[in-house]
Scaffold this motif. Structure first.
Motif, PDB file in Angstrom:
ATOM      1  N   ALA A 275      17.977 -13.050 -14.335  1.00 57.08           N
ATOM      2  CA  ALA A 275      17.020 -12.112 -14.933  1.00 57.08           C
ATOM      3  C   ALA A 275      16.125 -12.839 -15.931  1.00 57.08           C
ATOM      4  N   ILE A 276      16.725 -13.649 -16.794  1.00 56.76           N
ATOM      5  CA  ILE A 276      15.947 -14.401 -17.784  1.00 56.76           C
ATOM      6  C   ILE A 276      15.012 -15.380 -17.087  1.00 56.76           C
ATOM      7  N   THR A 277      15.544 -16.088 -16.076  1.00 57.05           N
ATOM      8  CA  THR A 277      14.747 -17.076 -15.361  1.00 57.05           C
ATOM      9  C   THR A 277      13.528 -16.441 -14.698  1.00 57.05           C
ATOM     10  N   LEU A 278      13.726 -15.338 -13.994  1.00 58.43           N
ATOM     11  CA  LEU A 278      12.604 -14.683 -13.318  1.00 58.43           C
ATOM     12  C   LEU A 278      11.627 -14.072 -14.315  1.00 58.43           C
ATOM     13  N   ALA A 279      12.158 -13.536 -15.404  1.00 57.10           N
ATOM     14  CA  ALA A 279      11.285 -12.940 -16.422  1.00 57.10           C
ATOM     15  C   ALA A 279      10.324 -13.973 -16.985  1.00 57.10           C
ATOM     16  N   VAL A 280      10.810 -15.197 -17.179  1.00 57.55           N
ATOM     17  CA  VAL A 280       9.975 -16.275 -17.714  1.00 57.55           C
ATOM     18  C   VAL A 280       9.027 -16.819 -16.650  1.00 57.55           C
ATOM     19  N   LEU A 281       9.564 -17.120 -15.455  1.00 53.46           N
ATOM     20  CA  LEU A 281       8.747 -17.733 -14.409  1.00 53.46           C
ATOM     21  C   LEU A 281       7.680 -16.792 -13.870  1.00 53.46           C
ATOM     22  N   ASN A 282       7.826 -15.498 -14.138  1.00 57.25           N
ATOM     23  CA  ASN A 282       6.811 -14.544 -13.693  1.00 57.25           C
ATOM     24  C   ASN A 282       5.472 -14.763 -14.407  1.00 57.25           C
TER      25      ASN A 282
ATOM     26  N   LYS B 246       0.816  -1.207   0.000  1.00 56.98           N
ATOM     27  CA  LYS B 246       0.000   0.000   0.000  1.00 56.98           C
ATOM     28  C   LYS B 246       0.854   1.263   0.000  1.00 56.98           C
ATOM     29  N   GLU B 247       2.149   1.091   0.236  1.00 51.79           N
ATOM     30  CA  GLU B 247       3.065   2.222   0.330  1.00 51.79           C
ATOM     31  C   GLU B 247       4.411   1.812  -0.248  1.00 51.79           C
ATOM     32  N   GLU B 248       5.086   2.733  -0.911  1.00 51.53           N
ATOM     33  CA  GLU B 248       6.405   2.442  -1.465  1.00 51.53           C
ATOM     34  C   GLU B 248       7.490   2.746  -0.443  1.00 51.53           C
ATOM     35  N   GLY B 249       8.546   1.960  -0.468  1.00 50.51           N
ATOM     36  CA  GLY B 249       9.660   2.178   0.446  1.00 50.51           C
ATOM     37  C   GLY B 249      10.528   0.941   0.534  1.00 50.51           C
ATOM     38  N   PHE B 250      11.507   0.985   1.406  1.00 52.71           N
ATOM     39  CA  PHE B 250      12.459  -0.113   1.561  1.00 52.71           C
ATOM     40  C   PHE B 250      12.319  -0.711   2.952  1.00 52.71           C
ATOM     41  N   PHE B 251      12.287  -2.041   3.017  1.00 46.10           N
ATOM     42  CA  PHE B 251      12.263  -2.676   4.333  1.00 46.10           C
ATOM     43  C   PHE B 251      13.225  -3.844   4.434  1.00 46.10           C
ATOM     44  N   TYR B 252      13.634  -4.425   3.295  1.00 46.15           N
ATOM     45  CA  TYR B 252      14.619  -5.498   3.301  1.00 46.15           C
ATOM     46  C   TYR B 252      15.268  -5.537   1.926  1.00 46.15           C
ATOM     47  N   SER B 253      16.599  -5.575   1.876  1.00 47.03           N
ATOM     48  CA  SER B 253      17.319  -5.369   0.620  1.00 47.03           C
ATOM     49  C   SER B 253      17.202  -6.515  -0.375  1.00 47.03           C
ATOM     50  N   ARG B 254      16.628  -7.646   0.041  1.00 46.83           N
ATOM     51  CA  ARG B 254      16.372  -8.694  -0.939  1.00 46.83           C
ATOM     52  C   ARG B 254      15.313  -8.245  -1.947  1.00 46.83           C
ATOM     53  N   ILE B 255      14.390  -7.397  -1.502  1.00 44.77           N
ATOM     54  CA  ILE B 255      13.310  -6.925  -2.372  1.00 44.77           C
ATOM     55  C   ILE B 255      13.588  -5.534  -2.932  1.00 44.77           C
TER      56      ILE B 255
ATOM     57  N   TYR C  12       3.281  -6.356 -14.167  1.00 44.15           N
ATOM     58  CA  TYR C  12       4.269  -7.416 -14.381  1.00 44.15           C
ATOM     59  C   TYR C  12       5.505  -7.221 -13.509  1.00 44.15           C
ATOM     60  N   ILE C  13       6.066  -6.028 -13.533  1.00 49.89           N
ATOM     61  CA  ILE C  13       7.334  -5.804 -12.837  1.00 49.89           C
ATOM     62  C   ILE C  13       7.145  -5.748 -11.328  1.00 49.89           C
ATOM     63  N   VAL C  14       5.987  -5.249 -10.868  1.00 52.05           N
ATOM     64  CA  VAL C  14       5.723  -5.238  -9.429  1.00 52.05           C
ATOM     65  C   VAL C  14       5.569  -6.664  -8.920  1.00 52.05           C
ATOM     66  N   LYS C  15       4.804  -7.470  -9.649  1.00 57.36           N
ATOM     67  CA  LYS C  15       4.625  -8.866  -9.245  1.00 57.36           C
ATOM     68  C   LYS C  15       5.960  -9.599  -9.210  1.00 57.36           C
ATOM     69  N   LEU C  16       6.803  -9.381 -10.217  1.00 52.18           N
ATOM     70  CA  LEU C  16       8.099 -10.049 -10.267  1.00 52.18           C
ATOM     71  C   LEU C  16       8.925  -9.698  -9.025  1.00 52.18           C
ATOM     72  N   ARG C  17       8.919  -8.423  -8.642  1.00 52.76           N
ATOM     73  CA  ARG C  17       9.717  -7.992  -7.492  1.00 52.76           C
ATOM     74  C   ARG C  17       9.213  -8.599  -6.177  1.00 52.76           C
ATOM     75  N   VAL C  18       7.907  -8.500  -5.958  1.00 49.02           N
ATOM     76  CA  VAL C  18       7.386  -8.852  -4.628  1.00 49.02           C
ATOM     77  C   VAL C  18       7.044 -10.329  -4.472  1.00 49.02           C
ATOM     78  N   THR C  19       7.129 -11.099  -5.564  1.00 51.21           N
ATOM     79  CA  THR C  19       6.917 -12.545  -5.436  1.00 51.21           C
ATOM     80  C   THR C  19       8.187 -13.323  -5.771  1.00 51.21           C
ATOM     81  N   LEU C  20       8.670 -13.233  -7.003  1.00 48.54           N
ATOM     82  CA  LEU C  20       9.815 -14.046  -7.403  1.00 48.54           C
ATOM     83  C   LEU C  20      11.132 -13.570  -6.795  1.00 48.54           C
ATOM     84  N   LEU C  21      11.371 -12.269  -6.772  1.00 48.50           N
ATOM     85  CA  LEU C  21      12.596 -11.773  -6.139  1.00 48.50           C
ATOM     86  C   LEU C  21      12.553 -12.083  -4.649  1.00 48.50           C
TER      87      LEU C  21
END
Length: 427
Positions: free
Chosen positions: A89-96, A50-59, A259-268
């Motif tokens: 990058a290729i792997t996550l792009a596909v698996l997303n 619901k808000e943008e920001g940083f809480f853990y550097s893996r994401i 697409y890119i938000v889902k990739l970050r918060v799920t696969l990354l």
């Protein structure tokens, strides 16, 4: 601070990061895994998206975010995610967007690691991949697609065959069947080609190559063009509620950046293939000179190619901007500022000729890498592509006599002299 009217040269220098009064002028290295907050409700909002920001550097991390933003601006996309390597990058792009039972159609002229990823590793995960010749007709490519096909994949310039992707042909197939077109733009970078302007929807990179430009760091990136409709019924993970985020519907909540938000918060989040802040800092420095380096790489490669094609010890030369090259028309169509610094050629003689040539070089080095400021060579059939069968080597455009050159940004005359003496010393 970003101005959408800026040219690439300005974005390379000024893009991605805008310091406030009294802050560091240069994108700083935030070498921290976590971030302090005063209000637990704010942290909860971060976890609920619901808000943008940083809480853990893996994401997400401020230094990595600056690099990602600069890439986004250079490509003309809506967002980017940096990763630990080009392969991740290729792997996550596909698996997303692909899961068990899905199907991919990809150009067969691919980098060896990508070829293996698509044809072997993803197959073990239940994702079927059909490889098609880059010279196949539009109808032939369409005939390879099924109702399970979820994406079309290709490389702007294939490594090491140097085939230039026919964007119009492959993108038209993707549009007809309603799937995204993913393009690896590693060897061109946004300076020489912008895939999003030629029908691509997602762009992937090995930042290890020209983006870094100095052979210091491994990393990758995915850039979302924001130009695909994920609500066409084929991509439920993007258009239906996600139970891991309290029923968030990414398409509804994040619109063209779904697409890119889902990739970050799920696969990354789940795979953890994040980029280190220090590598992001170095990649950002690399981007600052990208426009200058890519012009020199391209100029030097064309000069070396023209020299080699007339050398008595050379049997053939492959560089897209040689006028008799089969990729010349596509290169002139899609590459407005040069064809990058990679060329290949064959040496007359027996199977040992390439080895003798490599040992005779002085300026150029034998390394398993491309995209460096320094000139380097390698024999792919016995190294980078050695896991492929003879049939697969031919399919990938890698004949046994092929020598790949990554032409650096040294003085072109010095590079040519080194190659000349090395060739002339072959008995």
């Amino acid at each position: 601070m970003f101005n959408e009217n800026w040219k690439d040269e300005t974005i390379c220098i000024q893009g991605g990061y805008t310091p406030k009064s009294g802050e560091a002028r240069i994108l700083p290295i935030v070498q921290s895994t976590t971030y302090k907050y005063e209000d637990p409700d704010q942290v909860a909002n971060l976890f609920d998206l619901k808000e943008e920001g940083f809480f853990y550097s893996r994401i997400g991390n401020p230094t990595v975010a600056g690099f990602e933003q600069k890439l986004t601006e250079l490509e003309g996309g809506v967002g980017a995610v940096a990763t630990a390597s080009g392969q991740s990058a290729i792997t996550l792009a596909v698996l997303n967007i692909c899961t068990k039972g899905d199907h991919i159609v990809a150009s067969s002229n691919l980098y060896g690691g990508t070829f293996t990823l698509l044809s072997s590793t993803l197959n073990k995960l239940g994702i079927d991949v059909t490889l098609v010749s880059p010279d196949a007709s539009r109808e032939e490519i369409l005939n390879k697609c099924t109702d399970k096909t979820k994406l079309i994949y290709g490389e702007t310039m294939a490594n090491p065959s140097l085939n230039i992707l026919d964007f119009d042909k492959f993108s038209s197939v993707a549009k007809e069947i309603g799937v995204p077109f993913i393009v690896d733009n590693t060897l061109m970078t946004s300076k020489l080609c912008k895939p999003l302007k030629h029908g691509a929807n997602i762009v992937v990179y090995s930042a290890t190559k020209y983006i870094d430009g100095h052979a210091t760091s491994v990393g990758g990136a995915i850039v979302d063009g924001g130009n695909f409709d994920w609500n066409n019924g084929k991509f439920k993970s993007l258009s239906e509620p996600d139970p891991t985020y309290h029923g968030t519907n990414f398409s509804e909540s994040f619109k063209n950046a779904a697409y890119i938000v889902k990739l970050r918060v799920t696969l990354l989040r789940d795979f953890g293939a994040c980029l280190s802040p220090f590598n992001a800092f170095l990649f950002n420095l690399g981007l600052e000179t990208l426009h200058l380096r890519m012009e020199r790489h391209s100029d030097n490669a064309l000069k070396l190619a023209k020299f080699l094609k007339d050398h008595p010890k050379v049997s053939w030369v492959n560089y897209p901007l040689l006028e008799n090259n089969k990729n010349y028309d596509n290169a002139k169509k899609y590459l407005k500022y040069g064809a990058s610094g990679i060329l290949t050629f064959g040496i007359k003689g027996n199977d040992d000729a390439a080895k003798v040539f490599t040992k005779n070089l002085s300026l150029a080095a034998l390394v398993v890498h491309i995209g460096d400021a320094r000139t380097s060579v390698i024999h792919p059939a016995s190294t980078t592509h050695r896991q492929l069968s003879e049939e697969q080597l031919i399919s990938s455009g890698v004949p046994k006599d092929l020598v790949r050159v990554s032409v650096g940004i040294e003085n072109a005359d010095d590079i040519i002299k080194d190659f000349d003496q090395a060739l002339n010393n072959i008995k």
